[in-house]
Scaffold this active site. Structure first.
Site, PDB file in Angstrom:
ATOM      1  N   LYS A 114       0.819  -1.215   0.000  1.00  0.00           N
ATOM      2  CA  LYS A 114       0.000   0.000   0.000  1.00  0.00           C
ATOM      3  C   LYS A 114       0.850   1.262   0.000  1.00  0.00           C
ATOM      4  CE  LYS A 114      -4.467  -1.545   1.628  1.00  0.00           C
ATOM      5  NZ  LYS A 114      -5.610  -1.290   2.516  1.00  0.00           N
ATOM      6  N   LYS A 196      -7.478 -12.787  -9.861  1.00  0.00           N
ATOM      7  CA  LYS A 196      -8.700 -12.897  -9.058  1.00  0.00           C
ATOM      8  C   LYS A 196      -9.696 -11.817  -9.463  1.00  0.00           C
ATOM      9  CE  LYS A 196      -8.906 -13.014  -4.437  1.00  0.00           C
ATOM     10  NZ  LYS A 196      -8.464 -13.035  -3.024  1.00  0.00           N
ATOM     11  N   LYS A 199     -12.554  -5.551  -7.828  1.00  0.00           N
ATOM     12  CA  LYS A 199     -13.216  -4.303  -8.205  1.00  0.00           C
ATOM     13  C   LYS A 199     -12.285  -3.385  -8.993  1.00  0.00           C
ATOM     14  CE  LYS A 199     -12.128  -1.974  -3.839  1.00  0.00           C
ATOM     15  NZ  LYS A 199     -11.574  -2.896  -2.858  1.00  0.00           N
TER      16      LYS A 199
END
Ligand code: TRP
Length: 332
Positions: A114, A196, A199
């Site tokens: 991140k 996978k 979104k």
């Protein structure tokens, strides 16, 4: 006396739920409450480690709660709450920050990922997030924490912190186990079946609240394989796209791969893809309609999350008081 083992999990309301979340996880949660005492919370405090749009965060938190209920999580049988409504999370989070080492936090792969992704906002919360997550967990003395693989490292850190604390102060925290469910399908992207469903790739992702015509369009455009076979056959290595569609079809209809191969024998992808689309649409339709109904009933949602926070707060408060006493804070 309640003999059930305790299970707890948190979900960040930072994105809309999709078919991968549903078939891979949520679908199996409803039945768990028979066996376990289950706590699920919307981890809103965790989401602000990256910048959120306030209106979106508020909307998504409520939408997710409505969707979980619509997916079968009965608020009478599960404790459903919003993290920021139970102040003990922030309070124990601070304490555990002081029992979590800089070196441990530096090794967290999610932090590394991140902070590489949000270079302009590598804030302290992003770094110390696992200490808050440890607090989320340890407050409820759970036996099991169901998480995806990406969160296993955080649960392991939680165990280390709990053991460290117990070593100093005696048995305060139960040491939780990560629980990687055996059931649950691993659903891949419709547009890139080697990744996978996520979104972040909306074209290959079917959202729970999506309109039927949009869902069908995505299935019709799903990447099947570049082989010339045009044959519905399960072979993840050679035919990842078709195999993913078979996995989805199997998960929503309960049919085995052999049954699916027979059903579409000689029919090819042109018949198979819309059939998967239709089956998914029919599976999601009642969920979407129920979620919309619940979402429109703000008074009901409020009752659910208030009751959830009250029950959670009671349990969490007990653990927090014990911790405060052990570390030497004066009782209020
Ligand atoms: N960190 C988890 C995630 O990103 C969400 C989460 C927060 C969580 N607190 C938790 C999960 C406690 C399990 C238990 O998905």
């Amino acid at each position: 006396m309640d003999e059930k083992k305790v299970m707890l999990s948190g979900i960040q309301p930072s994105g809309d739920l999709h078919l991968g979340n549903y078939l891979g996880a949520i679908k199996n949660w409803a039945g768990r409450s028979e066996e376990f005492d289950c706590y699920y919370f919307m981890a809103d405090m965790h989401t602000i480690t990256v910048r959120q749009n306030p209106a979106d965060l508020r909307r998504r938190t409520l939408e997710q709660l409505a969707q979980y209920i619509a997916c079968g999580l009965d608020p009478e049988k599960n404790t459903l709450f919003i993290q920021s409504h139970v102040p003990a999370h922030a309070e124990l989070g601070w304490v555990l920050n002081c029992y979590t080492m800089f070196g441990e936090l530096s090794r967290m792969t999610q932090f590394k990922d991140k902070s590489a992704k949000h270079k302009d906002n590598i804030n302290g919360g992003l770094f110390t997030y696992p200490a808050l997550m440890a607090a989320d967990i340890l407050l409820y003395q759970p036996d099991f924490v169901p998480v995806g693989n990406d969160q296993k490292q955080h649960v392991e850190l939680t165990r280390d912190v709990a053991e460290r604390f117990n070593h100093i102060y005696g048995d305060v925290f139960k040491i939780p186990e990560p629980y990687i469910p055996k059931t649950g399908a691993r659903i891949m992207s419709l547009s890139a079946p080697e990744s996978k469903m996520s979104k972040s790739m909306p074209e290959g992702c079917v959202f729970l609240m999506e309109k039927p015509e949009d869902i069908q369009r995505k299935f019709k455009r799903a990447i099947t394989d570049s082989d010339t076979e045009n044959c519905v056959r399960y072979d993840p290595a050679a035919k990842p796209g078709v195999s993913n569609l078979m996995n989805i079809y199997s998960a929503v209809t309960g049919k085995s791969y052999e049954e699916i191969e027979q059903e579409f024998d000689g029919k090819g992808y042109g018949a198979f893809k819309p059939a998967v689309g239709d089956a998914v649409i029919e599976t999601l339709r009642p969920i979407r309609e129920e979620a919309q109904r619940i979402l429109a009933d703000k008074a009901y949602l409020e009752t659910v999350y208030r009751a959830g926070a009250e029950k959670a707060g009671y349990i969490a408060g007990k653990t927090l008081r014990k911790v405060y006493k052990k570390i030497g804070f004066v009782a209020r």
